[in-house]
Design a protein around this motif. Structure first.
Motif, PDB file in Angstrom:
ATOM      1  N   VAL A 290      15.474  32.591  15.279  1.00 15.88           N
ATOM      2  CA  VAL A 290      14.519  31.791  16.044  1.00 15.88           C
ATOM      3  C   VAL A 290      13.315  31.439  15.181  1.00 15.88           C
ATOM      4  O   VAL A 290      12.833  30.297  15.201  1.00 15.88           O
ATOM      5  N   ILE A 291      12.830  32.391  14.401  1.00 25.41           N
ATOM      6  CA  ILE A 291      11.684  32.134  13.527  1.00 25.41           C
ATOM      7  C   ILE A 291      12.022  31.040  12.513  1.00 25.41           C
ATOM      8  O   ILE A 291      11.278  30.075  12.335  1.00 25.41           O
ATOM      9  N   GLY A 292      13.154  31.194  11.825  1.00 21.60           N
ATOM     10  CA  GLY A 292      13.545  30.194  10.830  1.00 21.60           C
ATOM     11  C   GLY A 292      13.792  28.835  11.444  1.00 21.60           C
ATOM     12  O   GLY A 292      13.369  27.801  10.900  1.00 21.60           O
ATOM     13  N   GLY A 293      14.487  28.807  12.580  1.00 18.87           N
ATOM     14  CA  GLY A 293      14.744  27.538  13.246  1.00 18.87           C
ATOM     15  C   GLY A 293      13.475  26.861  13.708  1.00 18.87           C
ATOM     16  O   GLY A 293      13.344  25.627  13.637  1.00 18.87           O
ATOM     17  N   LEU A 294      12.509  27.674  14.192  1.00 16.51           N
ATOM     18  CA  LEU A 294      11.244  27.092  14.648  1.00 16.51           C
ATOM     19  C   LEU A 294      10.456  26.462  13.506  1.00 16.51           C
ATOM     20  O   LEU A 294       9.753  25.464  13.706  1.00 16.51           O
ATOM     21  N   VAL A 295      10.553  27.046  12.292  1.00 13.41           N
ATOM     22  CA  VAL A 295       9.871  26.441  11.143  1.00 13.41           C
ATOM     23  C   VAL A 295      10.387  25.021  10.924  1.00 13.41           C
ATOM     24  O   VAL A 295       9.610  24.072  10.726  1.00 13.41           O
ATOM     25  N   PHE A 296      11.711  24.857  11.001  1.00 10.78           N
ATOM     26  CA  PHE A 296      12.293  23.523  10.862  1.00 10.78           C
ATOM     27  C   PHE A 296      11.877  22.623  12.022  1.00 10.78           C
ATOM     28  O   PHE A 296      11.587  21.438  11.842  1.00 10.78           O
ATOM     29  N   ALA A 297      11.864  23.182  13.243  1.00 13.93           N
ATOM     30  CA  ALA A 297      11.493  22.390  14.410  1.00 13.93           C
ATOM     31  C   ALA A 297      10.047  21.916  14.320  1.00 13.93           C
ATOM     32  O   ALA A 297       9.722  20.778  14.705  1.00 13.93           O
ATOM     33  N   ILE A 298       9.172  22.777  13.808  1.00  9.69           N
ATOM     34  CA  ILE A 298       7.767  22.382  13.642  1.00  9.69           C
ATOM     35  C   ILE A 298       7.644  21.282  12.591  1.00  9.69           C
ATOM     36  O   ILE A 298       6.859  20.331  12.744  1.00  9.69           O
ATOM     37  N   ALA A 299       8.427  21.405  11.517  1.00 11.13           N
ATOM     38  CA  ALA A 299       8.412  20.353  10.490  1.00 11.13           C
ATOM     39  C   ALA A 299       8.878  19.026  11.079  1.00 11.13           C
ATOM     40  O   ALA A 299       8.310  17.961  10.789  1.00 11.13           O
ATOM     41  N   VAL A 300       9.907  19.081  11.932  1.00 14.15           N
ATOM     42  CA  VAL A 300      10.400  17.862  12.589  1.00 14.15           C
ATOM     43  C   VAL A 300       9.337  17.293  13.514  1.00 14.15           C
ATOM     44  O   VAL A 300       9.141  16.073  13.601  1.00 14.15           O
ATOM     45  N   TRP A 301       8.608  18.166  14.219  1.00 11.87           N
ATOM     46  CA  TRP A 301       7.541  17.737  15.132  1.00 11.87           C
ATOM     47  C   TRP A 301       6.427  17.024  14.354  1.00 11.87           C
ATOM     48  O   TRP A 301       5.945  15.962  14.765  1.00 11.87           O
ATOM     49  N   ILE A 302       6.032  17.611  13.213  1.00  8.03           N
ATOM     50  CA  ILE A 302       4.992  16.988  12.395  1.00  8.03           C
ATOM     51  C   ILE A 302       5.447  15.615  11.910  1.00  8.03           C
ATOM     52  O   ILE A 302       4.690  14.631  11.940  1.00  8.03           O
ATOM     53  N   ALA A 303       6.712  15.536  11.476  1.00  5.36           N
ATOM     54  CA  ALA A 303       7.249  14.248  11.028  1.00  5.36           C
ATOM     55  C   ALA A 303       7.289  13.245  12.183  1.00  5.36           C
ATOM     56  O   ALA A 303       7.010  12.054  11.999  1.00  5.36           O
TER      57      ALA A 303
END
Length: 397
Positions: free
Chosen positions: A39-52
């Motif tokens: 969940v932690i690793g996936g959320l890092v990617f999800a946050i990057a997608v959100w910023i993009a």
């Protein structure tokens, strides 16, 4: 923009998974509260997608066709490890504790629905933010998310992750202090009676050879695939009656039937540790894929109802520990079970075990609690909670 196929998506999920493990080691607070590395690793990617997304940019497009099979495989292994023989260990206590947990799961949903109605949201928002994600954790929340979307709860995946993660953190924070107050209030201490270890259902003897380990793994994988195959038919038959249920239920039921048939006959000789290992790998990859594909911007406007719901849920489960303590025996072990209850009713079994271990390290051993709470939190509550959630969805859809 990266256009990824199914294998490439799974490879990226693997990278996210190990990023999560690294962060849990590098940031101690993440490990302290048992936050799942996928969940932690996936959320890092999800946050990057959100910023993009805020900059009108798309980083990647995922092929999530393997997400559902991984999810079904994990829940099937839960069924394959849910042996009724386990009920022979403190069987009456396990059933009572399961009844308390199942009843409280219903209450979680009713409380969540009251909050949802107060904010003029769909009542099923409260079920999603109730036992689906608190008792069920992120895996159950994401598994049921498509059904909530169909029933009229937009952004169900993002809501599920936000609620589950907050619940895990709060469960870790609240469990220890709440039971410490209970222990001091009633002046509880461990019994001087020596505890008996739980029987080990695995075959004792010399360590298996490499060929034997390979054969055990092969048996577990083939049995898992057969259970998923037959489970798809079972789910189809149930769905034909008009009942809405997640894709994994049929396979989980078949897995449980195979497990208990094997316990009686010994025809297959399934290994619980091997099946558990396969399930954990499937769960880790499923969560990583699901989290990377989250649309966190869908949570806009839902922060206040989520926060209020969590505050009320935490207060309710902490208060209910008095009921758990009284019904489970009014002794030290019963109090420690209350800590486990808080852990898995707000998060995961790992949370429950962490809370109980912290308590016994301070106050002394509680062998009965360590028999009863993990059996309910790791196996049986998943079955009853799935039925409870399905019932609410079908009634309110």
């Amino acid at each position: 923009m990266l256009q990824l196929d199914a294998v490439q998506t799974l490879a990226l999920a693997g990278i996210a998974l190990f990023l999560g493990y690294g962060l849990c080691r590098w940031v101690p607070v993440l490990g302290k509260y048992n936050l799942p590395p996928p969940v932690i690793g996936g959320l890092v990617f999800a946050i990057a997608v959100w910023i993009a997304h805020t900059r009108d940019t798309t980083l990647f497009v995922l092929d999530t066709s393997l997400q559902t099979p991984l999810m079904i495989a994990f829940f099937t292994t839960i069924g394959m490890n849910a042996s009724l023989r386990l009920l022979k260990i403190s069987g009456t206590q396990v059933m009572i504790f399961l009844g308390l947990a199942s009843g409280f799961a219903v209450f979680q949903n009713l409380l969540g629905m009251a909050v949802a109605v107060g904010f003029d949201l769909h009542p099923l928002f409260g079920v999603l933010a109730g036992s689906t994600t608190l008792t069920g954790g992120p895996a159950t929340g994401l598994a049921f998310a498509p059904l909530f979307e169909e029933a009229g709860v937009p952004g169900a995946e993002s809501i599920a992750v936000a609620s589950a993660m907050a619940g895990i953190v709060l469960g870790g924070l609240v469990g220890g202090p709440a039971i410490t107050v209970l222990i001091r209030r009633f002046k509880l201490s461990p019994s001087s009676r020596q505890a008996h270890a739980a029987p080990d259902f695995e075959t004792t003897g010399p360590a298996p050879s490499e060929a034997a380990r390979e054969y055990n793994a092969l048996k577990s994988i083939v049995t898992l695939l057969i259970a998923m195959w037959l489970g798809a038919w079972v789910s189809g038959w149930i769905s034909a009656t008009g009942i809405t249920l997640p894709a994994y239920v049929g396979a989980m039921l078949v897995g449980a039937a195979i497990r208990n048939l094997d316990d009686r006959t010994g025809w297959i000789g399934l290994s619980v540790p091997t099946t558990d290992l396969i399930g954990n790998v499937c769960l880790a990859l499923f969560l990583a894929v699901a989290l990377m594909n989250l649309k966190l911007w869908e949570l806009a406007g839902l922060a206040l109802p989520l926060i209020l719901n969590l505050v009320l849920q935490v207060g309710a489960v902490a208060a209910f520990c008095i009921v758990v303590y009284r019904i489970m025996g009014r002794d030290y072990d019963a109090a420690i079970m209350g800590g486990g209850f808080i852990g898995f009713m707000l998060g995961t079994t790992a949370n429950a075990m962490a809370v109980m271990k912290a308590l016994v390290e301070r106050y002394g051993p509680a062998p009965r609690a360590f028999l009863v709470a993990p059996l309910v939190g790791a196996f049986f509550i998943d079955f009853t909670n799935a039925l409870i959630i399905t019932g609410f969805i079908n009634f309110w859809s």
